[in-house]
Design a protein around this motif. Structure first.
Motif, PDB file in Angstrom:
ATOM      1  N   LEU A   7     -19.553  -3.731 -22.550  1.00  0.00           N
ATOM      2  CA  LEU A   7     -19.830  -4.051 -23.953  1.00  0.00           C
ATOM      3  C   LEU A   7     -20.262  -5.495 -24.140  1.00  0.00           C
ATOM      4  N   ASP A   8     -21.125  -5.680 -25.118  1.00  0.00           N
ATOM      5  CA  ASP A   8     -21.482  -7.011 -25.599  1.00  0.00           C
ATOM      6  C   ASP A   8     -20.430  -7.404 -26.644  1.00  0.00           C
ATOM      7  N   LEU A   9     -20.366  -8.678 -26.997  1.00  0.00           N
ATOM      8  CA  LEU A   9     -19.373  -9.134 -27.985  1.00  0.00           C
ATOM      9  C   LEU A   9     -19.997  -9.329 -29.388  1.00  0.00           C
ATOM     10  N   ASP A  10     -20.838 -10.332 -29.515  1.00  0.00           N
ATOM     11  CA  ASP A  10     -21.347 -10.720 -30.835  1.00  0.00           C
ATOM     12  C   ASP A  10     -22.201  -9.617 -31.468  1.00  0.00           C
ATOM     13  N   ASN A  11     -21.840  -9.229 -32.652  1.00  0.00           N
ATOM     14  CA  ASN A  11     -22.527  -8.180 -33.412  1.00  0.00           C
ATOM     15  C   ASN A  11     -22.420  -6.794 -32.788  1.00  0.00           C
ATOM     16  N   THR A  12     -21.609  -6.665 -31.755  1.00  0.00           N
ATOM     17  CA  THR A  12     -21.324  -5.347 -31.180  1.00  0.00           C
ATOM     18  C   THR A  12     -19.858  -4.989 -31.446  1.00  0.00           C
ATOM     19  N   ILE A  13     -18.970  -5.979 -31.259  1.00  0.00           N
ATOM     20  CA  ILE A  13     -17.539  -5.722 -31.488  1.00  0.00           C
ATOM     21  C   ILE A  13     -17.107  -6.237 -32.855  1.00  0.00           C
ATOM     22  N   GLY A 165     -24.674  -2.425 -26.712  1.00  0.00           N
ATOM     23  CA  GLY A 165     -24.918  -3.716 -27.341  1.00  0.00           C
ATOM     24  C   GLY A 165     -25.895  -3.614 -28.490  1.00  0.00           C
ATOM     25  N   ASP A 166     -26.082  -4.748 -29.167  1.00  0.00           N
ATOM     26  CA  ASP A 166     -26.929  -4.754 -30.369  1.00  0.00           C
ATOM     27  C   ASP A 166     -28.298  -5.389 -30.129  1.00  0.00           C
ATOM     28  N   ASP A 167     -28.523  -5.913 -28.910  1.00  0.00           N
ATOM     29  CA  ASP A 167     -29.738  -6.699 -28.709  1.00  0.00           C
ATOM     30  C   ASP A 167     -30.669  -6.082 -27.655  1.00  0.00           C
ATOM     31  N   SER A 170     -31.567  -8.393 -24.776  1.00  0.00           N
ATOM     32  CA  SER A 170     -30.508  -8.965 -23.934  1.00  0.00           C
ATOM     33  C   SER A 170     -29.894  -7.878 -23.057  1.00  0.00           C
ATOM     34  N   GLU A 171     -28.693  -7.393 -23.414  1.00  0.00           N
ATOM     35  CA  GLU A 171     -27.982  -6.438 -22.552  1.00  0.00           C
ATOM     36  C   GLU A 171     -28.746  -5.122 -22.363  1.00  0.00           C
ATOM     37  N   ILE A 172     -29.491  -4.699 -23.386  1.00  0.00           N
ATOM     38  CA  ILE A 172     -30.208  -3.424 -23.266  1.00  0.00           C
ATOM     39  C   ILE A 172     -31.313  -3.545 -22.213  1.00  0.00           C
TER      40      ILE A 172
END
Ligand code: MG
Length: 211
Positions: A7-13, A165-167, A170-172
């Motif tokens: 998992l990503d943190l910012d805007n994901t959790i 994630g939301d980005d 980035s992670e995607i």
């Protein structure tokens, strides 16, 4: 059958907007002090930078906006030592993620001190088997490198993992480069043209993807 979630943190959790005002007040004031050094032809440039700062690592923004060394050093100096020490809440539906009985890893990009302080204020430290902070100030390691490290350390193959994630950039993107399935959490439909493996508007939907 998935074995682990990344998992990503910012805007994901949690939503960055919930801490933005407190978190960015001092930083934005600092940026305003240097407004004259930022593109004087575009009065909106400072506002654009502020907006980007709520979403992306500052180093990337400094590059993109070609900020001069003085502005960059001042901002980074402040960011490096910042922590967030006020109460924080995960998204309401984060509880569904927490209850999934798979190993979970948190991989987040940002300044180490700040990212760790958010993890603590959110009370999520124990939800993860391992937490990785990708800090561009400290190393050139990327999320893709960390995903590779997780696979090597824990003997996973790409098919074992799901990256959430939301980005898209980035992670995607990092996961796609490694053939790991992706879940784009895009509750406000910001990226309608992107093609993750799955697209969700609630973290609850991860349970359906796994079942
Ligand atoms: Mg994010």
């Amino acid at each position: 059958m998935k074995k682990a979630l990344i998992l990503d943190l910012d805007n994901t959790i949690y939503p960055v907007s919930s801490i933005a005002e407190n978190l960015f007040a001092d930083l934005f004031a600092k940026l305003d002090q240097y407004a004259e050094f930022i593109n004087a032809d575009d009065a909106d440039e400072v506002n654009k930078i502020k907006d980007e700062m709520t979403r992306r690592p500052f180093q990337h923004i400094a590059e993109e906006f070609n900020l001069n060394k003085e502005v960059r050093n001042q901002m980074i100096g402040q960011l490096r030592n910042m922590t967030y020490d006020l109460p924080m809440q995960p998204f309401d539906d984060y509880g569904y993620v927490r209850s999934i009985q798979l190993d979970k890893f948190l991989v987040t990009t940002g300044f180490s001190k700040l990212q760790w302080s958010k993890v603590r204020m959110l009370g999520i430290e124990n939800d993860f088997k391992h937490i990785y902070i990708v800090d561009p100030e400290v190393s050139s390691q990327t999320k893709k490198d960390v995903f590779t490290e997780i696979m090597q350390t824990y003997n996973y193959i790409p098919g074992d993992l799901l990256v959430i994630g939301d980005d898209p950039e980035s992670e995607i993107k990092a996961a796609q480069a490694l053939d790991i399935e992706t879940v784009l959490y895009d509750p406000w439909n910001k990226y309608p043209t992107k093609k993750p493996t799955y697209r969700i508007d609630s973290l609850r939907a991860i349970q359906n993807i796994l079942s």
